[in-house]
Write a protein that holds these residues in place. Structure first.
Motif, mmCIF file in Angstrom:
data_model
loop_
_atom_site.group_PDB
_atom_site.id
_atom_site.type_symbol
_atom_site.label_atom_id
_atom_site.label_comp_id
_atom_site.label_asym_id
_atom_site.label_seq_id
_atom_site.Cartn_x
_atom_site.Cartn_y
_atom_site.Cartn_z
ATOM 1 N N THR A 184 0.831 -1.204 0.000
ATOM 2 C CA THR A 184 0.000 0.000 0.000
ATOM 3 C C THR A 184 0.862 1.249 0.000
ATOM 4 O OG1 THR A 184 -0.151 -0.102 2.401
ATOM 5 C CG2 THR A 184 -1.950 -1.079 1.147
ATOM 6 N N GLY A 185 2.076 1.135 0.477
ATOM 7 C CA GLY A 185 2.972 2.279 0.520
ATOM 8 C C GLY A 185 3.817 2.375 -0.732
ATOM 9 N N THR A 186 4.362 3.570 -0.965
ATOM 10 C CA THR A 186 5.194 3.763 -2.158
ATOM 11 C C THR A 186 6.535 4.418 -1.817
ATOM 12 O OG1 THR A 186 4.103 5.880 -2.573
ATOM 13 C CG2 THR A 186 3.185 3.949 -3.693
ATOM 14 N N THR A 187 6.918 4.382 -0.553
ATOM 15 C CA THR A 187 8.164 5.040 -0.156
ATOM 16 C C THR A 187 9.395 4.377 -0.764
ATOM 17 O OG1 THR A 187 8.253 3.721 1.870
ATOM 18 C CG2 THR A 187 7.216 5.901 2.010
ATOM 19 N N HIS A 188 9.266 3.191 -1.292
ATOM 20 C CA HIS A 188 10.384 2.472 -1.909
ATOM 21 C C HIS A 188 10.505 2.743 -3.416
ATOM 22 C CE1 HIS A 188 6.818 0.005 -2.268
ATOM 23 N NE2 HIS A 188 7.414 -0.803 -3.120
ATOM 24 N N ILE A 189 9.637 3.639 -3.916
ATOM 25 C CA ILE A 189 9.627 3.945 -5.348
ATOM 26 C C ILE A 189 9.754 5.456 -5.529
ATOM 27 C CG2 ILE A 189 8.305 3.751 -7.497
ATOM 28 C CD1 ILE A 189 6.767 1.442 -6.020
ATOM 29 N N ALA A 190 10.677 5.871 -6.353
ATOM 30 C CA ALA A 190 10.881 7.303 -6.600
ATOM 31 C C ALA A 190 9.609 7.937 -7.154
ATOM 32 C CB ALA A 190 12.042 7.509 -7.575
ATOM 33 N N ASN A 191 9.277 9.104 -6.632
ATOM 34 C CA ASN A 191 8.079 9.827 -7.089
ATOM 35 C C ASN A 191 8.109 10.093 -8.587
ATOM 36 O OD1 ASN A 191 6.947 9.929 -4.534
ATOM 37 N ND2 ASN A 191 7.973 11.834 -4.022
ATOM 38 N N GLU A 192 9.287 10.358 -9.128
ATOM 39 C CA GLU A 192 9.426 10.621 -10.569
ATOM 40 C C GLU A 192 9.022 9.397 -11.391
ATOM 41 O OE1 GLU A 192 12.395 13.176 -8.343
ATOM 42 O OE2 GLU A 192 11.729 11.096 -8.252
ATOM 43 N N VAL A 193 9.335 8.213 -10.894
ATOM 44 C CA VAL A 193 8.968 6.973 -11.596
ATOM 45 C C VAL A 193 7.451 6.802 -11.569
ATOM 46 C CG1 VAL A 193 9.140 4.448 -11.536
ATOM 47 C CG2 VAL A 193 11.183 5.852 -11.175
ATOM 48 N N ILE A 194 6.849 7.039 -10.405
ATOM 49 C CA ILE A 194 5.390 6.921 -10.285
ATOM 50 C C ILE A 194 4.709 7.914 -11.217
ATOM 51 C CG2 ILE A 194 3.432 7.233 -8.712
ATOM 52 C CD1 ILE A 194 5.331 6.236 -6.455
ATOM 53 N N ALA A 195 5.199 9.142 -11.252
ATOM 54 C CA ALA A 195 4.614 10.170 -12.126
ATOM 55 C C ALA A 195 4.749 9.785 -13.593
ATOM 56 C CB ALA A 195 5.268 11.527 -11.863
ATOM 57 N N PHE A 196 5.915 9.286 -13.988
ATOM 58 C CA PHE A 196 6.135 8.893 -15.386
ATOM 59 C C PHE A 196 5.186 7.768 -15.791
ATOM 60 C CE2 PHE A 196 8.133 5.909 -18.357
ATOM 61 C CZ PHE A 196 8.266 6.721 -19.475
ATOM 62 N N LEU A 197 5.026 6.788 -14.924
ATOM 63 C CA LEU A 197 4.203 5.629 -15.263
ATOM 64 C C LEU A 197 2.710 5.940 -15.252
ATOM 65 C CD1 LEU A 197 6.174 2.911 -13.297
ATOM 66 C CD2 LEU A 197 6.062 3.172 -15.777
ATOM 67 N N GLY A 198 2.284 6.841 -14.388
ATOM 68 C CA GLY A 198 0.858 7.176 -14.315
ATOM 69 C C GLY A 198 0.017 5.955 -14.019
ATOM 70 N N SER A 199 -0.948 5.650 -14.897
ATOM 71 C CA SER A 199 -1.840 4.509 -14.680
ATOM 72 C C SER A 199 -1.140 3.165 -14.884
ATOM 73 C CB SER A 199 -3.056 4.599 -15.610
ATOM 74 O OG SER A 199 -2.641 4.523 -16.958
ATOM 75 N N ARG A 200 0.082 3.189 -15.352
ATOM 76 C CA ARG A 200 0.859 1.957 -15.515
ATOM 77 C C ARG A 200 1.638 1.622 -14.245
ATOM 78 N NH1 ARG A 200 4.596 3.097 -19.037
ATOM 79 N NH2 ARG A 200 4.067 5.297 -19.108
ATOM 80 N N PHE A 201 1.397 2.391 -13.197
ATOM 81 C CA PHE A 201 1.906 2.068 -11.869
ATOM 82 C C PHE A 201 0.739 1.506 -11.065
ATOM 83 C CE2 PHE A 201 2.309 3.271 -7.374
ATOM 84 C CZ PHE A 201 3.376 2.459 -7.060
ATOM 85 N N ILE A 202 0.886 0.288 -10.578
ATOM 86 C CA ILE A 202 -0.211 -0.393 -9.876
ATOM 87 C C ILE A 202 0.241 -0.739 -8.463
ATOM 88 C CG2 ILE A 202 -1.721 -2.415 -9.885
ATOM 89 C CD1 ILE A 202 -1.190 -2.510 -12.979
ATOM 90 N N SER A 203 -0.562 -0.310 -7.494
ATOM 91 C CA SER A 203 -0.302 -0.669 -6.094
ATOM 92 C C SER A 203 -1.621 -1.016 -5.432
ATOM 93 C CB SER A 203 0.378 0.483 -5.351
ATOM 94 O OG SER A 203 -0.553 1.479 -5.013
ATOM 95 N N LEU A 204 -1.559 -1.454 -4.201
ATOM 96 C CA LEU A 204 -2.768 -1.777 -3.458
ATOM 97 C C LEU A 204 -3.391 -0.556 -2.796
ATOM 98 C CD1 LEU A 204 -1.662 -5.117 -1.763
ATOM 99 C CD2 LEU A 204 -3.121 -4.822 -3.769
ATOM 100 N N LYS A 205 -2.715 0.570 -2.881
ATOM 101 C CA LYS A 205 -3.134 1.773 -2.150
ATOM 102 C C LYS A 205 -4.585 2.169 -2.401
ATOM 103 C CE LYS A 205 -1.291 6.240 -0.868
ATOM 104 N NZ LYS A 205 -0.142 7.121 -1.021
ATOM 105 N N SER A 206 -5.040 2.092 -3.630
ATOM 106 C CA SER A 206 -6.393 2.534 -3.956
ATOM 107 C C SER A 206 -7.425 1.412 -3.882
ATOM 108 C CB SER A 206 -6.416 3.165 -5.345
ATOM 109 O OG SER A 206 -6.035 2.199 -6.299
ATOM 110 N N GLU A 207 -7.009 0.234 -3.508
ATOM 111 C CA GLU A 207 -7.911 -0.924 -3.469
ATOM 112 C C GLU A 207 -8.626 -1.013 -2.120
ATOM 113 O OE1 GLU A 207 -8.605 -2.760 -6.109
ATOM 114 O OE2 GLU A 207 -7.202 -1.549 -7.277
#
Length: 160
Positions: free
Chosen positions: A77-100
């Motif tokens: 559910t957390g994303t502290t192990h992933i750079a914010n820039e990577v999450i922003a670049f991927l957009g909807s192609r970044f999948i986590s449990l956070k929104s589930e």
């Protein structure tokens, strides 16, 4: 038609049923963190999906290996192990449990276990358990001096 290539790092997928389903339907590589770290560039370029857990860190520098078809999945559910820039670049192609939210409401959090360990540490409960296993019940020695009844305990955040 070639199968979708997925790299699963460390313990991102741990159940044998899930592993069997993935292996039956996709071209899957199960890799240790060490192997992933040594071969990140080729793994990101070769695999359409990279599936990680909190023990695998994705750095800003990994952006140079990603393309417009790259998908990153984290079983957390957390994303502290992933750079914010990577999450922003991927957009909807970044999948986590956070929104589930619906799924997460069915999974008990680990907060209860953490709180149990805190209480065990505060009360030295293990010595009392061992004493009982040995056929004794010395609550005066094992329980009373270590009770938290008179202690002030604050809990900030308790998981879901």
């Amino acid at each position: 038609m070639s199968k979708l290539k997925i790299a699963i790092i460390q313990d991102a997928v741990s159940t044998s049923v899930a592993k069997e389903l993935l292996l039956a339907n996709y071209d899957v590589k199960f890799l240790s963190n060490e192997s992933f770290n040594l071969n990140r560039e080729s793994i990101f370029k070769e695999c359409q999906i990279v599936w990680i857990h909190v023990g695998t860190v994705i750095h800003r520098e990994d952006l140079r290996f990603l393309n417009n078809k790259s998908v990153l999945v984290t079983t957390s559910t957390g994303t502290t192990h992933i750079a914010n820039e990577v999450i922003a670049f991927l957009g909807s192609r970044f999948i986590s449990l956070k929104s589930e939210k619906d799924l997460l409401s069915t999974i008990t959090s680990t907060a209860e276990l953490a709180f149990a360990f805190i209480l065990m540490g505060l009360t030295n409960l293990q010595s009392a358990v061992n004493d009982v296993k040995n056929g004794n019940w010395n609550r005066v020695e094992n329980i009373r001096p270590k009770q938290v009844a008179s202690a002030q305990i604050g809990i900030i955040g308790y998981g879901r």
